[in-house]
Design a protein around this motif. Structure first.
Motif, PDB file in Angstrom:
ATOM      1  N   GLN A 182       0.720   4.662   2.139  1.00 24.89           N
ATOM      2  CA  GLN A 182       0.002   5.161   3.360  1.00 24.89           C
ATOM      3  C   GLN A 182       0.486   6.399   3.655  1.00 24.89           C
ATOM      4  OE1 GLN A 182       0.885   2.441   6.525  1.00 24.89           O
ATOM      5  NE2 GLN A 182       0.332   4.153   8.178  1.00 24.89           N
ATOM      6  N   GLU A 183      -0.624   7.390   3.921  1.00 26.58           N
ATOM      7  CA  GLU A 183       0.204   8.750   4.390  1.00 26.58           C
ATOM      8  C   GLU A 183       0.212   8.951   5.734  1.00 26.58           C
ATOM      9  OE1 GLU A 183      -1.982  13.449   3.975  1.00 26.58           O
ATOM     10  OE2 GLU A 183      -3.061  11.760   3.284  1.00 26.58           O
ATOM     11  N   ILE A 184       1.296   9.578   6.057  1.00 22.98           N
ATOM     12  CA  ILE A 184       1.575  10.022   7.513  1.00 22.98           C
ATOM     13  C   ILE A 184       1.649  11.624   7.948  1.00 22.98           C
ATOM     14  CG2 ILE A 184       2.959   7.899   7.667  1.00 22.98           C
ATOM     15  CD1 ILE A 184       5.493   9.598   7.619  1.00 22.98           C
TER      16      ILE A 184
ATOM     17  N   ILE B  78       4.788   2.666  11.951  1.00 14.89           N
ATOM     18  CA  ILE B  78       5.661   2.382  10.849  1.00 14.89           C
ATOM     19  C   ILE B  78       7.098   2.324  11.336  1.00 14.89           C
ATOM     20  CG2 ILE B  78       6.740   2.756   8.677  1.00 14.89           C
ATOM     21  CD1 ILE B  78       3.940   4.418   7.986  1.00 14.89           C
TER      22      ILE B  78
ATOM     23  N   ARG C 257       5.030   1.504   0.929  1.00 19.33           N
ATOM     24  CA  ARG C 257       5.515   0.449   1.791  1.00 19.33           C
ATOM     25  C   ARG C 257       5.954  -0.902   1.363  1.00 19.33           C
ATOM     26  NH1 ARG C 257       3.434   0.512   7.182  1.00 19.33           N
ATOM     27  NH2 ARG C 257       4.869  -0.785   7.307  1.00 19.33           N
TER      28      ARG C 257
ATOM     29  N   THR D 126       3.147   6.902  14.104  1.00 21.42           N
ATOM     30  CA  THR D 126       2.710   6.176  12.836  1.00 21.42           C
ATOM     31  C   THR D 126       2.566   4.735  12.725  1.00 21.42           C
ATOM     32  OG1 THR D 126       4.646   6.026  11.659  1.00 21.42           O
ATOM     33  CG2 THR D 126       3.783   8.196  11.738  1.00 21.42           C
TER      34      THR D 126
ATOM     35  N   LEU E 291       3.370  10.664   1.339  1.00 20.77           N
ATOM     36  CA  LEU E 291       2.934   9.579   1.381  1.00 20.77           C
ATOM     37  C   LEU E 291       4.118   8.566   1.604  1.00 20.77           C
ATOM     38  CD1 LEU E 291       0.712  10.177  -1.912  1.00 20.77           C
ATOM     39  CD2 LEU E 291      -0.076  10.570   0.507  1.00 20.77           C
TER      40      LEU E 291
ATOM     41  N   PRO F  97       0.819  -1.163  -0.070  1.00 21.20           N
ATOM     42  CA  PRO F  97      -0.046  -0.053  -0.139  1.00 21.20           C
ATOM     43  C   PRO F  97       0.992   1.245  -0.123  1.00 21.20           C
ATOM     44  CG  PRO F  97       0.130  -0.795   2.186  1.00 21.20           C
ATOM     45  CD  PRO F  97       0.936  -1.754   1.372  1.00 21.20           C
TER      46      PRO F  97
END
Length: 318
Positions: free
Chosen positions: A10-12, A266, A28, A264, A25, A8
């Motif tokens: 993913q926005e952080i 992440i 990943r 996040t 963005l 994906p």
């Protein structure tokens, strides 16, 4: 071939991004394979196919004692039931660190050379010595960066879409940055964040890889090094965020990554992607991105790098 899991974007969020009116963005790619993660999957893809086409039974490659490339290549060769040899920079230290222990478990044969000899790894004399010593093999260079690696990253770049103004990636040996420069439309601004001290030699490496890729694909586009910037659009190597050099970290970096992971969920590795993200946020604070822009950053995996950092800096970790 190794299986690939689609990943994906993913926005952080971060206060510095909000203040600068930026959107960040993260692609990943750390999720694309259990062990051959991130850019390593793409850099190895066509090299492994070429080895199979040539009916080579053994892969030989190079790397440091904590190398993501050594880790991933060992796992890939084991999965494909190929023999694998790793030429490791430096002296053997027992017990093996987690990276080399894993490589050994994957049946990679480890051979050590001193740093002075390692610097000659691309010379004809040293390559002849390797062939005389280890027999027939398919050679993958340090970091996996060659024209076939660029081909894999070009293919990956087609998965990124068009919803961004800036594209960011970490840089070690230059193959990933070269593939993104080749594969992404010229109007995008591409920034490679160096994990090593100095950026000029990395620019030369990237230009050389682009020229080799053009030769591989028989492109009609002029690819002499002094024309590459105009041919390939806007790109740069940012060398201000190496935090002491390759394999080194600072407390500021480690605290930053801890905070990012808490906020996040992440995890970024401290050798490549963490330094890139630190640089993106710092450049945002300094107003180095156009307000209203979208930044897409590539998470190139390499989370096994934390094992080496934990081992080397355990007493100083936050």
């Amino acid at each position: 071939m190794l299986t690939y899991t689609p990943t994906p974007i993913q926005e952080i969020e971060h206060p510095a991004l909000a203040e600068a009116k930026l959107r960040l963005l993260i692609k990943r790619e750390d999720l694309n394979h259990p062990v051959v993660t991130g850019n390593k999957w793409w850099k190895l893809k066509y090299n492994l196919k070429e080895a199979e086409r040539l009916r080579k039974k053994t892969i030989l490659t190079f790397g440091g004692a904590f190398s993501n490339h050594i880790y991933a290549t060992a796992a890939a060769a084991h999965k494909l039931e190929m023999n694998c040899i790793g030429i490791i920079r430096g002296e053997e230290n027992l017990p093996l660190n987690p990276t080399l222990a894993f490589a050994s478990q994957m049946n990679m044969k480890l051979y050590y050379v001193d740093r002075e000899t390692y610097r000659t790894k691309n010379s004809n004399a040293f390559l002849s010595h390797l062939k005389n010593t280890y027999g027939d093999f398919y050679l993958i260079p340090e970091g996996g960066s060659n024209s076939l690696a660029v081909k894999g990253i070009v293919e990956f770049s087609k998965l990124l879409g068009n919803d961004f103004d800036y594209l960011c990636c970490p840089v070690g040996t230059g193959g990933t940055l070269a593939g993104l420069i080749e594969g992404v439309p010229n109007e995008k601004q591409i920034i490679g964040f160096s994990s090593l001290k100095g950026g000029d030699f990395l620019k030369e490496e990237v230009e050389s890889l682009l020229a080799d890729y053009r030769a591989l694909t028989n492109s009609s586009v002029e690819a002499e090094k002094n024309h590459l910037k105009s041919v390939y659009g806007k790109w740069e190597v940012e060398a201000s965020y190496h935090h002491g050099g390759y394999g080194k970290v600072t407390k500021d970096l480690l605290f930053f990554l801890k905070e990012i992971e808490e906020n996040t969920s992440i995890r970024f590795d401290p050798i490549y992607t963490g330094k890139m993200l630190f640089g993106i946020i710092d450049r945002a604070k300094k107003g180095m991105f156009n307000p209203g822009s979208t930044i897409l950053a590539i998470h190139t995996g390499g989370l096994q790098g934390w094992m080496g950092i934990n081992e080397r800096y355990a007493k100083n970790l936050p």
